[in-house]
Motif scaffolding. Structure first.
Motif, PDB file in Angstrom:
ATOM      1  N   THR A   4       0.809  -1.216   0.000  1.00  0.00           N
ATOM      2  CA  THR A   4       0.000   0.000   0.000  1.00  0.00           C
ATOM      3  C   THR A   4       0.844   1.268   0.000  1.00  0.00           C
ATOM      4  O   THR A   4       0.292   2.361  -0.042  1.00  0.00           O
ATOM      5  CB  THR A   4      -0.947   0.045   1.211  1.00  0.00           C
ATOM      6  OG1 THR A   4      -0.171  -0.099   2.391  1.00  0.00           O
ATOM      7  CG2 THR A   4      -1.996  -1.024   1.137  1.00  0.00           C
ATOM      8  N   GLY A   5       2.154   1.115   0.061  1.00  0.00           N
ATOM      9  CA  GLY A   5       3.013   2.292   0.059  1.00  0.00           C
ATOM     10  C   GLY A   5       4.470   1.883   0.107  1.00  0.00           C
ATOM     11  O   GLY A   5       4.808   0.694   0.077  1.00  0.00           O
ATOM     12  N   GLU A  24      -5.809   5.389  -3.078  1.00  0.00           N
ATOM     13  CA  GLU A  24      -6.418   6.406  -3.944  1.00  0.00           C
ATOM     14  C   GLU A  24      -6.344   7.791  -3.299  1.00  0.00           C
ATOM     15  O   GLU A  24      -5.882   8.748  -3.892  1.00  0.00           O
ATOM     16  CB  GLU A  24      -7.860   6.038  -4.266  1.00  0.00           C
ATOM     17  CG  GLU A  24      -8.484   6.916  -5.299  1.00  0.00           C
ATOM     18  CD  GLU A  24      -9.844   6.422  -5.749  1.00  0.00           C
ATOM     19  OE1 GLU A  24     -10.435   7.100  -6.590  1.00  0.00           O
ATOM     20  OE2 GLU A  24     -10.314   5.374  -5.273  1.00  0.00           O
ATOM     21  N   ASN A  25      -6.823   7.916  -2.078  1.00  0.00           N
ATOM     22  CA  ASN A  25      -6.636   9.127  -1.283  1.00  0.00           C
ATOM     23  C   ASN A  25      -5.384   8.846  -0.449  1.00  0.00           C
ATOM     24  O   ASN A  25      -5.387   7.952   0.388  1.00  0.00           O
ATOM     25  CB  ASN A  25      -7.851   9.365  -0.396  1.00  0.00           C
ATOM     26  CG  ASN A  25      -7.676  10.537   0.527  1.00  0.00           C
ATOM     27  OD1 ASN A  25      -6.585  11.065   0.709  1.00  0.00           O
ATOM     28  ND2 ASN A  25      -8.771  10.947   1.153  1.00  0.00           N
ATOM     29  N   LYS A  26      -4.332   9.589  -0.681  1.00  0.00           N
ATOM     30  CA  LYS A  26      -3.004   9.280  -0.116  1.00  0.00           C
ATOM     31  C   LYS A  26      -3.003   9.117   1.400  1.00  0.00           C
ATOM     32  O   LYS A  26      -2.265   8.309   1.938  1.00  0.00           O
ATOM     33  CB  LYS A  26      -1.979  10.343  -0.536  1.00  0.00           C
ATOM     34  CG  LYS A  26      -1.830  10.482  -2.035  1.00  0.00           C
ATOM     35  CD  LYS A  26      -1.492   9.155  -2.684  1.00  0.00           C
ATOM     36  CE  LYS A  26      -1.427   9.268  -4.190  1.00  0.00           C
ATOM     37  NZ  LYS A  26      -1.556   8.018  -4.879  1.00  0.00           N
ATOM     38  N   GLU A  27      -3.840   9.849   2.106  1.00  0.00           N
ATOM     39  CA  GLU A  27      -3.851   9.782   3.566  1.00  0.00           C
ATOM     40  C   GLU A  27      -4.644   8.590   4.102  1.00  0.00           C
ATOM     41  O   GLU A  27      -4.580   8.276   5.287  1.00  0.00           O
ATOM     42  CB  GLU A  27      -4.390  11.087   4.133  1.00  0.00           C
ATOM     43  CG  GLU A  27      -3.492  12.260   3.783  1.00  0.00           C
ATOM     44  CD  GLU A  27      -4.102  13.607   4.114  1.00  0.00           C
ATOM     45  OE1 GLU A  27      -5.026  13.671   4.946  1.00  0.00           O
ATOM     46  OE2 GLU A  27      -3.642  14.604   3.529  1.00  0.00           O
ATOM     47  N   LYS A  52       2.430  13.359   9.335  1.00  0.00           N
ATOM     48  CA  LYS A  52       2.035  14.710   8.941  1.00  0.00           C
ATOM     49  C   LYS A  52       2.312  14.909   7.464  1.00  0.00           C
ATOM     50  O   LYS A  52       3.090  14.173   6.859  1.00  0.00           O
ATOM     51  CB  LYS A  52       2.764  15.770   9.768  1.00  0.00           C
ATOM     52  CG  LYS A  52       4.281  15.765   9.594  1.00  0.00           C
ATOM     53  CD  LYS A  52       4.918  16.783  10.511  1.00  0.00           C
ATOM     54  CE  LYS A  52       6.436  16.739  10.420  1.00  0.00           C
ATOM     55  NZ  LYS A  52       7.085  17.692  11.322  1.00  0.00           N
ATOM     56  N   LYS A  53       1.626  15.893   6.906  1.00  0.00           N
ATOM     57  CA  LYS A  53       1.894  16.314   5.529  1.00  0.00           C
ATOM     58  C   LYS A  53       2.814  17.516   5.580  1.00  0.00           C
ATOM     59  O   LYS A  53       2.623  18.402   6.393  1.00  0.00           O
ATOM     60  CB  LYS A  53       0.598  16.673   4.801  1.00  0.00           C
ATOM     61  CG  LYS A  53      -0.144  15.470   4.280  1.00  0.00           C
ATOM     62  CD  LYS A  53      -1.315  15.879   3.439  1.00  0.00           C
ATOM     63  CE  LYS A  53      -0.848  16.031   2.006  1.00  0.00           C
ATOM     64  NZ  LYS A  53      -1.960  16.147   1.048  1.00  0.00           N
ATOM     65  N   ILE A  60       6.261  10.164   8.301  1.00  0.00           N
ATOM     66  CA  ILE A  60       5.860   9.357   9.452  1.00  0.00           C
ATOM     67  C   ILE A  60       6.978   9.338  10.487  1.00  0.00           C
ATOM     68  O   ILE A  60       8.154   9.463  10.166  1.00  0.00           O
ATOM     69  CB  ILE A  60       5.496   7.900   9.053  1.00  0.00           C
ATOM     70  CG1 ILE A  60       6.689   7.158   8.437  1.00  0.00           C
ATOM     71  CG2 ILE A  60       4.292   7.872   8.144  1.00  0.00           C
ATOM     72  CD1 ILE A  60       6.478   5.670   8.255  1.00  0.00           C
ATOM     73  N   LYS A  61       6.559   9.164  11.725  1.00  0.00           N
ATOM     74  CA  LYS A  61       7.483   8.985  12.847  1.00  0.00           C
ATOM     75  C   LYS A  61       7.132   7.650  13.473  1.00  0.00           C
ATOM     76  O   LYS A  61       6.008   7.442  13.925  1.00  0.00           O
ATOM     77  CB  LYS A  61       7.301  10.125  13.849  1.00  0.00           C
ATOM     78  CG  LYS A  61       8.211  10.061  15.035  1.00  0.00           C
ATOM     79  CD  LYS A  61       9.571  10.593  14.685  1.00  0.00           C
ATOM     80  CE  LYS A  61      10.453  10.789  15.891  1.00  0.00           C
ATOM     81  NZ  LYS A  61      11.032   9.583  16.409  1.00  0.00           N
TER      82      LYS A  61
END
Length: 170
Positions: A4-5, A24-27, A52-53, A60-61
């Motif tokens: 998925t990423g 599809e929606n990145k978040e 966060k963006k 990511i953390k």
């Protein structure tokens, strides 16, 4: 497991990582839980402390990763979820992973080729068909994935899709 990423690179000195989401929606990637990476010949859960963006980047953390050196072991790793994490779809809705490699036939049951990839053009998806060169002169044909208009039947069990209006595409 389903990819998925991907973790692209370290970001900053505090152990943040930049990722690319294939959802599809990145978040939406963060709605699936748990997320996994394949490391040391096994799938391990990655525990995301926060995300966060930053402009167009997603960062990511991961828990207990406090510096750039520790974050390096995650770089260039794919992010996975279990197939069972995916929500159930309604009628005439399909996941790309289920459509890829399906065989395409016309209404006369003539084999045209296999779905090689899918292109998202926002209004609908386009099936890219690697053709059966005995039947068709082109290497590839493009078919809009629009149910009833171009797609007559989808049988995921048999990995078979029947298309209508075949002459539009060759």
């Amino acid at each position: 497991m389903l990819i998925t990423g991907k973790i692209i690179k370290s970001y900053g000195i505090l152990g943040w990582l930049e990722i690319v989401s294939f959802t599809e929606n990145k978040e939406t990637i963060f709605k699936y839980s748990p997320l996994y990476i394949y490391i040391n010949k096994k799938y391990e859960v990655i525990k995301i402390e926060k995300w966060k963006k930053n402009k167009k980047k997603i960062l990511i953390k991961i828990f207990d990763i406090t510096n750039r050196t520790k974050s390096q072991k995650f770089v260039k790793k794919n992010i996975f979820i279990k197939n069972s994490s995916l929500p159930k779809l309604g009628n005439n809705e399909y996941y790309w992973k289920d459509i890829i490699k399906c065989k395409i036939f016309n209404e006369e049951n003539i084999y045209l080729g296999k779905i090689n990839k899918i292109i998202d053009i926002k209004t609908y998806d386009i099936l890219v068909i690697k053709t059966n060169k005995k039947q068709i002169k082109k290497k590839e044909i493009l078919i809009p994935f629009i149910i009833k208009k171009y797609i007559k039947n989808v049988d995921l069990y048999k990995k078979k899709i029947i298309i209508k209006n075949y002459s539009h595409f060759v």
